[in-house]
Design an enzyme around this catalytic site. Structure first.
Site, mmCIF file in Angstrom:
data_model
loop_
_atom_site.group_PDB
_atom_site.id
_atom_site.type_symbol
_atom_site.label_atom_id
_atom_site.label_comp_id
_atom_site.label_asym_id
_atom_site.label_seq_id
_atom_site.Cartn_x
_atom_site.Cartn_y
_atom_site.Cartn_z
ATOM 1 N N LYS A 190 31.851 20.027 7.841
ATOM 2 C CA LYS A 190 31.903 18.842 6.980
ATOM 3 C C LYS A 190 33.273 18.755 6.330
ATOM 4 C CE LYS A 190 30.845 18.141 2.673
ATOM 5 N NZ LYS A 190 31.932 17.207 2.299
ATOM 6 N N THR A 243 36.145 27.178 -7.096
ATOM 7 C CA THR A 243 35.400 28.391 -7.431
ATOM 8 C C THR A 243 33.996 28.044 -7.913
ATOM 9 O OG1 THR A 243 37.421 29.623 -7.862
ATOM 10 C CG2 THR A 243 35.440 30.451 -8.925
ATOM 11 N N GLY A 246 31.983 27.413 -4.859
ATOM 12 C CA GLY A 246 31.881 28.677 -4.128
ATOM 13 C C GLY A 246 30.816 29.576 -4.743
ATOM 14 N N GLU A 263 36.949 30.858 0.324
ATOM 15 C CA GLU A 263 38.377 30.799 -0.002
ATOM 16 C C GLU A 263 38.480 29.799 -1.138
ATOM 17 O OE1 GLU A 263 41.630 29.762 -0.686
ATOM 18 O OE2 GLU A 263 41.910 28.802 1.283
ATOM 19 N N CYS A 297 45.753 25.687 -2.899
ATOM 20 C CA CYS A 297 44.990 26.755 -3.562
ATOM 21 C C CYS A 297 45.896 27.913 -3.969
ATOM 22 C CB CYS A 297 43.852 27.228 -2.687
ATOM 23 S SG CYS A 297 44.374 27.574 -1.011
ATOM 24 N N GLU A 392 43.131 26.460 -13.210
ATOM 25 C CA GLU A 392 43.777 25.839 -12.059
ATOM 26 C C GLU A 392 43.875 24.332 -12.311
ATOM 27 O OE1 GLU A 392 41.430 25.799 -8.404
ATOM 28 O OE2 GLU A 392 43.233 26.311 -7.278
HETATM 29 P P1 NAI Z 1 34.920 20.968 -4.239
HETATM 30 O O1 NAI Z 1 34.852 22.420 -4.221
HETATM 31 O O2 NAI Z 1 33.901 20.212 -4.993
HETATM 32 O O3 NAI Z 1 34.910 20.389 -2.735
HETATM 33 C C1 NAI Z 1 35.272 21.111 -1.582
HETATM 34 C C2 NAI Z 1 34.274 20.790 -0.483
HETATM 35 O O4 NAI Z 1 32.976 21.249 -0.853
HETATM 36 C C3 NAI Z 1 34.104 19.320 -0.176
HETATM 37 O O5 NAI Z 1 33.917 19.152 1.207
HETATM 38 C C4 NAI Z 1 32.836 18.954 -0.923
HETATM 39 O O6 NAI Z 1 32.163 17.843 -0.388
HETATM 40 C C5 NAI Z 1 32.013 20.199 -0.752
HETATM 41 N N1 NAI Z 1 31.000 20.424 -1.781
HETATM 42 C C6 NAI Z 1 30.979 19.977 -3.066
HETATM 43 N N2 NAI Z 1 29.866 20.418 -3.685
HETATM 44 C C7 NAI Z 1 29.185 21.173 -2.801
HETATM 45 C C8 NAI Z 1 27.986 21.931 -2.857
HETATM 46 N N3 NAI Z 1 27.259 21.997 -3.961
HETATM 47 N N4 NAI Z 1 27.590 22.604 -1.762
HETATM 48 C C9 NAI Z 1 28.336 22.579 -0.639
HETATM 49 N N5 NAI Z 1 29.472 21.875 -0.527
HETATM 50 C C10 NAI Z 1 29.901 21.186 -1.584
HETATM 51 O O7 NAI Z 1 36.334 20.557 -4.742
HETATM 52 P P2 NAI Z 1 36.732 19.135 -5.357
HETATM 53 O O8 NAI Z 1 35.698 18.582 -6.251
HETATM 54 O O9 NAI Z 1 37.113 18.277 -4.256
HETATM 55 O O10 NAI Z 1 37.944 19.543 -6.252
HETATM 56 C C11 NAI Z 1 37.702 20.045 -7.541
HETATM 57 C C12 NAI Z 1 38.642 21.151 -7.849
HETATM 58 O O11 NAI Z 1 38.439 22.220 -6.936
HETATM 59 C C13 NAI Z 1 40.102 20.820 -7.703
HETATM 60 O O12 NAI Z 1 40.621 20.206 -8.820
HETATM 61 C C14 NAI Z 1 40.674 22.175 -7.473
HETATM 62 O O13 NAI Z 1 40.876 22.814 -8.693
HETATM 63 C C15 NAI Z 1 39.624 22.895 -6.692
HETATM 64 N N6 NAI Z 1 39.873 22.902 -5.250
HETATM 65 C C16 NAI Z 1 40.344 24.030 -4.696
HETATM 66 C C17 NAI Z 1 40.630 24.064 -3.340
HETATM 67 C C18 NAI Z 1 41.143 25.281 -2.683
HETATM 68 O O14 NAI Z 1 41.676 25.208 -1.592
HETATM 69 N N7 NAI Z 1 41.003 26.438 -3.254
HETATM 70 C C19 NAI Z 1 40.483 22.889 -2.487
HETATM 71 C C20 NAI Z 1 39.917 21.750 -3.164
HETATM 72 C C21 NAI Z 1 39.661 21.782 -4.503
#
Ligand code: NAI
Length: 777
Positions: A190, A243, A246, A263, A297, A392
Site C-alpha cells: 500500500k 513511530t 509503527g 523503519e 526519516c 521529529e
Molecule cells: P504515517 O505513519 O501515518 O503513514 C505512513 C504509512 O502508513 C501510510 O501509507 C499510511 O497510510 C499508513 N498508515 C497510517 N496509519 C496506519 C495504521 N494504523 N496501520 C497501518 N498503516 C497505517 O505517517 P504520516 O501521517 O503520513 O506522517 C506523519 C509523520 O510521520 C510525519 O510528520 C513524520 O514525522 C513521520 N513520517 C516518518 C516517515 C519515515 O520515513 N520515518 C515517513 C512518513 C512520515
C-alpha cells in the site's frame, strides 16, 4: 528573466522540465485508478483525489480499498507464492532484472510523475530516487540469483504486507518489493495516500515485464487500508512511517507470528568538529536537512557544532541558506520544492510557531504565492530539553546546539529516543572512527550525508525501529530457516511430596550483579524430582527484574571488551562446566526424570565452545557501494537482552541463549527453566568461578508468565527472547512496543535444542551499523 539579465546577475534562469508525458500517461489511464490485483487493474471505485502539492491541482482520482479488495489482493498473493518460490532464484532474477531495465527505460516518466505527485525537486527524483530504485532491483536480481548457493538454509516467508510513506514513494516501494520478490515472497503493497501514482505506474511495469499475476499487488487508500493489511492473513509486515503508527502495528501483530520490520522516525545528529572542512560541512548540511524539504526519516535535523567554530559556522550557514532556490519542483534549478500536503505544511508551521527558544532564521527567499511551500529554517541556540531538539519535525527546519568536547558531542547526539542515522564531520580520521561506533544509530556518515545504496543495509535502533533494508542483512527480513517447527508442548514441573532427598535445606537464590540475591518478595517454591524434593528456588518478581536489568545496564564495559577476551571467558566457562559434567547431568536427570542429562551437558559445553569460537569471528563486512570510499558494516551488540529460557532443556536452553549473547558483547537477564530451575542456579556457581564480570549474566527463577511482562516492558532492555513452553509471545510483543525493542519469541513453536543454531542467535544478538567513509579529494 531575460538571457541578458541572467548573464549580468549570474543567477540561475528557469529550466523547466516538461510535465507533458506524465500528464499524458495519467490521461491514458482515464485519470482514475483502481487497485492492481492479480495482474490486472480493478475498476476505479470511491476514493480520493491525488493532488500536486506545488499547485493544488488534482492529478488523478484514487480508489479507497475496501476489506474485499485487501482480501482479494492477499489471496492472489497467496495463490501466486508457491510457484513464484518454485521458479527458483535464477528464474526470479530474470524478472527482477526485467523490472530494473524497464524502470531505467521509463526513468524520466517516473521522475516527473514523482515530482508532480510529491513536490520534490526534479533534480532529486531524476538523480536520486529513480536511479536508486533501479539499483535496488538490479542488486536484488543478483541476490535472487545467489540465494540457493549463498543462503541454502533460507526459504521465503510467504506473503508480505508492505506499507510505505510518502517521502520517497518509488524508492520505498523498491526497498520493500525487490528483496521480498528476490527471496521468493509475493507482496501486497500500500503506497501512502498522498503519493500513490508511481506505485501504480510500477504496477504497469510489472505487467510489461510479464511478472506472473499475483506476485505484486498494489492497493491504495489511507491508514484504514494499512490496518486491514496488518490484520490480514500475511506472513510479514514491513512498514516505513511514523513511530506512532509503527508502535500501533507492533501491538496489532503481537503474538500473531507475523514477522515485522519497522523503519520509523529519527532526529539524527549532524556533528561538526572544529577541525572540519566547514564549507563542505555546510554543503553536506544542505543535503542533510533540505533534501526533499527535510521530509527524510534520516534527515540530519539536529546540528551539533563545536563551540569554537559555532558563530562562524552559523553565519556561513545563514548566508548559504539565503542562496537556496525554492519553487516549482519541475524546475531543474530548484533546490527546495513543495511539502507533500497542506496537512504536513500545517504540522511544520505549528511546530515552529510553538517554539519560543533560540534564534530563528528563515531563508531570504520568495515563496511561490500558491502551493505547499515552507522556507528553509534554522533555529540555533537550543537546549537538549527544548521540544524541537527532540521531536521529529519532518520539514525543512534545522535545530542546532553546541558542544565542547568529543564526549559531550556523543552524549548530546545520543540524547534522543531515536537511533536512525548520524553524521560526523572532522578532518581527523582517528576522531571520526572513534566517534562513529559510539553513536547510537543504524547508519553513520563520515564527512558526507544521506548516502544510500542497495548493498548497504539501512535501518535504525531504539524508537527508529528494527530490521534492515538492503545488503545481506536486509535479506534476513524476507527469509526464514527451512523446515517446519513442531507445536510447543507445555512442560509441567514434577509434583511430589515427602522428605527432601538431601536433609539440608537448600534454597537457591537469584543471581544478580554477580552476587547471589534473595528474591525481593521473600517467596520460594519447591522443586521436585521423581525421587523426592530436590530443593527450593526463589520466586523472582518485578523488583528483581528491575535490579537485574540495572545490573546488566551497569555492566556496559563488557560491550567494549575484545572478542578475544570474551572467547577466553567462554572457554573457561565451558572448561569449568566440563569439570562438573557428571554432577550437572545427574541434576538434570533428577529434575526431568529422564536419562539424557549427560547428553545435554555435553551439548551445552559444545555451545559454549562454539560461542567462544564465534566471539572473534562473527565479523562485519565492507560493502562495495558505488562511491570512492567504503561502507563498513559493523556488528555491534544489541545491549541488554532479556530471555525466558527453554523449559524442556534446563541447562542447554539457558546456555544456548546466553553464550552467543555474551560472545557478542551483550549483557543478559535470563529467566531459568520454570519447571526445572536448579540447573540454572547450579550454573551460576560456574559463572562465579569463570571470570564473568558482575552484571553480564543475571539469572532469575520464578514464573515465566509473571516475569515476562516486567522484562519485556523494561525500557533499559533492548531485546527480549522467549523460548518458554508457556506461549507468552503476545504478552511480550504487546509491551515491547513501549521502546520498540527487538523481540524473538517462539509463537507456540518448539525449538530444536539438539541442533546448533548459533548463527541465528548471533544474528539476534547483534545490530548492523553501516559507517560510510568516503575518501580522496
Ligand atoms: P504515517 O505513519 O501515518 O503513514 C505512513 C504509512 O502508513 C501510510 O501509507 C499510511 O497510510 C499508513 N498508515 C497510517 N496509519 C496506519 C495504521 N494504523 N496501520 C497501518 N498503516 C497505517 O505517517 P504520516 O501521517 O503520513 O506522517 C506523519 C509523520 O510521520 C510525519 O510528520 C513524520 O514525522 C513521520 N513520517 C516518518 C516517515 C519515515 O520515513 N520515518 C515517513 C512518513 C512520515
Amino acid at each position: 528573466m531575460t538571457v541578458k539579465e541572467i548573464f549580468e546577475t549570474m543567477d540561475y534562469g528557469p529550466a523547466p522540465e516538461s510535465a507533458a508525458e506524465a500528464l499524458a500517461w495519467l490521461v491514458d489511464q482515464g485519470d482514475k485508478f483502481g487497485h492492481y490485483i492479480d495482474g490486472t487493474f480493478t475498476k476505479p471505485g470511491k476514493g480520493f483525489d491525488s493532488r500536486n502539492p506545488a499547485t493544488g491541482e488534482v492529478l488523478a482520482k484514487l480508489t479507497q480499498a475496501k476489506q474485499g479488495d485487501v482480501d482479494a489482493a492477499v489471496s492472489a498473493a497467496r495463490k501466486a507464492q508457491p510457484n513464484w518460490e518454485k521458479l527458483g532464484g535464477a528464474g526470479r532474477a530474470r524478472y527482477l532484472y526485467a523490472i530494473a531495465r524497464l524502470l531505467q527505460k521509463h526513468s524520466r516518466l517516473f521522475a516527473v510523475l514523482e515530482s508532480l505527485d510529491n513536490g520534490k525537486p526534479i533534480r532529486e527524483s531524476r538523480d536520486i530516487d529513480i536511479p536508486l530504485a533501479q539499483r535496488h532491483f538490479y542488486y536484488h536480481a543478483g541476490m535472487a540469483q545467489l540465494m540457493e548457493i549463498e543462503l541454502p538454509d533460507a526459504q521465503a516467508l510467504g506473503v508480505c504486507g508492505q506499507i510505505i510513506p510518502w517521502n520517497f514513494p518509488l524508492l520505498m516501494l523498491a526497498w520493500k518489493i525487490a528483496p521480498a520478490l528476490a527471496m521468493g515472497n509475493t507482496v501486497v503493497l500500500k503506497p501512502a495516500e498522498y503519493t500513490s501514482l508511481t506505485a501504480l505506474l510500477f504496477a504497469d511495469i510489472c505487467s510489461q515485464a510479464g511478472l506472473p499475476k499475483g506476485v505484486v499487488n498494489i492497493v491504495t487508500g489511507d491508514g484504514a487500508v494499512g490496518e486491514m493489511i496488518v490484520n490480514a492473513d500475511v506472513d510479514k509486515i514491513a512498514f516505513t512511517g511514523s513511530t506512532v503508527v509503527g508502535r500501533r502495528i507492533r501491538e496489532a501483530t503481537a503474538g500473531s507470528g507475523k514477522e515485522l520490520t519497522l523503519e520509523l522516525g529519527g532526529k539524527s545528529a549532524y556533528v561538526v568538529f572544529d577541525d572540519a572542512d566547514i564549507d563542505s560541512a555546510i554543503e553536506g548540511l544542505v543535503d542533510a536537512i533540505w533534501f526533499n524539504q527535510g521530509q527524510v526519516c534520516c534527515a540530519g535535523s539536529r546540528l551539533l557544532v563545536q563551540e569554537g567554530i559555532a558563530d562562524r559556522f552559523h553565519a556561513k550557514l545563514r548566508a548559504r541558506m539565503d542562496t537556496l532556490r525554492i519553487g516549482d519542483p519541475l524546475d531543474k534549478c530548484i533546490d527546495v520544492g513543495a511539502v507533500v500536503d497542506p496537512v504536513q505544511l500545517q504540522t511544520i508551521k505549528g511546530m515552529v510557531e510553538s517554539n519560543t527558544a533560540g534564534r530563528v532564521h528563515q531563508a531570504a527567499c520568495d515563496l511561490p504565492a500558491n502551493g505547499c511551500y515552507y522556507p528553509p529554517t534554522l533555529i540555533s541556540g537550543l537546549e537538549t530539553s527544548d521540544p524541537l531538539m527532540q521531536e521529529e519535525i519532518f520539514g525543512p527546519v534545522l535545530v542546532s546546539s553546541t558542544f565542547r568536547t568529543p564526549e559531550e558531542a556523543v552524549e548530546l547526539a545520543n540524547n534522543t529516543r531515536y537511533g536512525l542515522a548520524a553524521t560526523v564531520w572532522t578532518e581527523n580520521v582517528n576522531l571520526a572512527l572513534d566517534i562513529a561506533p559510539k553513536l547510537v544509530a543504524g547508519v553513520v556518515w563520515v564527512n558526507a550525508t544521506n548516502l544510500f545504496d542497495a548493498a548497504a543495509g539501512f535501518g535504525g535502533v531504539r524508537e527508529s525501529g528494527f530490521g534492515r533494508e538492503g545488503g545481506w542483512e536486509g535479506l534476513a527480513a524476507y527469509t526464514k530457516p527451512k523446515g517446519k517447527g513442531k507445536p510447543l508442548a507445555k512442560i509441567e514441573a514434577t509434583m511430589g511430596e515427602g522428605a527432601p532427598v538431601d536433609p539440608i535445606d537448600r534454597t537457591a537464590k537469584l543471581y544478580i550483579g554477580g552476587k547471589q540475591a534473595r528474591p525481593d518478595g521473600g517467596y520460594s517454591k519447591p522443586v521436585w524430582g521423581k525421587s523426592g524434593l530436590l530443593g527450593h528456588v526463589g520466586l523472582g518478581n518485578r523488583k528483581d527484574i528491575r535490579n537485574a536489568v540495572e545490573a546488566a545496564a551497569g555492566a556496559k564495559g563488557w560491550s567494549k571488551t575484545t572478542g578475544h577476551l570474551r572467547a577466553q571467558i567462554l572457554y573457561y566457562i565451558g572448561e569449568n562446566l566440563s569439570a562438573r559434567a557428571d554432577e550437572f547431568a545427574a541434576r538434570i536427570d533428577a529434575m526431568t526424570g529422564k536419562k539424557d542429562g549427560a547428553k545435554e551437558v555435553e551439548a551445552s559445553i559444545q555451545r559454549l565452545f562454539a560461542a567462544a569460537a564465534w566471539a572473534d569471528k562473527y565479523d562485519g563486512q565492507v560493502h562495495g557501494v558505488p562511491i570512492r570510499g567504503v561502507a563498513i558494516a559493523m556488528k555491534e551488540s544489541v545491549g541488554v537482552i532479556g530471555a525466558l529460557c527453554a523449559d524442556e532443556a534446563p541447562l542447554l536452553g539457558l546456555v544456548s541463549a546466553m553464550a552467543p549473547a555474551i560472545a557478542m558483547g551483550n549483557r543478559t537477564v535470563l529467566v531459568a527453566s520454570e519447571p526445572y530451575p536448579l540447573a540454572a542456579t547450579d550454573f551460576y556457581q560456574i559463572l562465579e568461578t569463570s571470570d564473568v564480570p558482575a552484571g553480564v549474566v543475571n539469572i532469575l527463577t520464578g514464573s515465566h508468565a509473571e516475569l515476562a511482562k516486567p522484562l519485556a516492558s523494561h525500557l533499559n532492555v533492548d531485546a527480549v527472547w522467549s523460548f518458554s513452553s508457556t506461549d507468552l509471545s503476545k504478552e511480550i510483543e504487546v509491551v515491547s512496543a513501549g521502546n520498540l525493542k527487538r523481540t524473538w519469541v517462539n509463537n507456540a513453536t518448539a525449538f530444536d535444542w539438539g541442533v546448533d543454531h548459533s548463527r541465528r542467535f548471533l544474528q539476534a544478538a547483534t545490530e548492523v551499523k553501516n559507517i560510510w567513509v568516503p575518501y580522496g579529494e
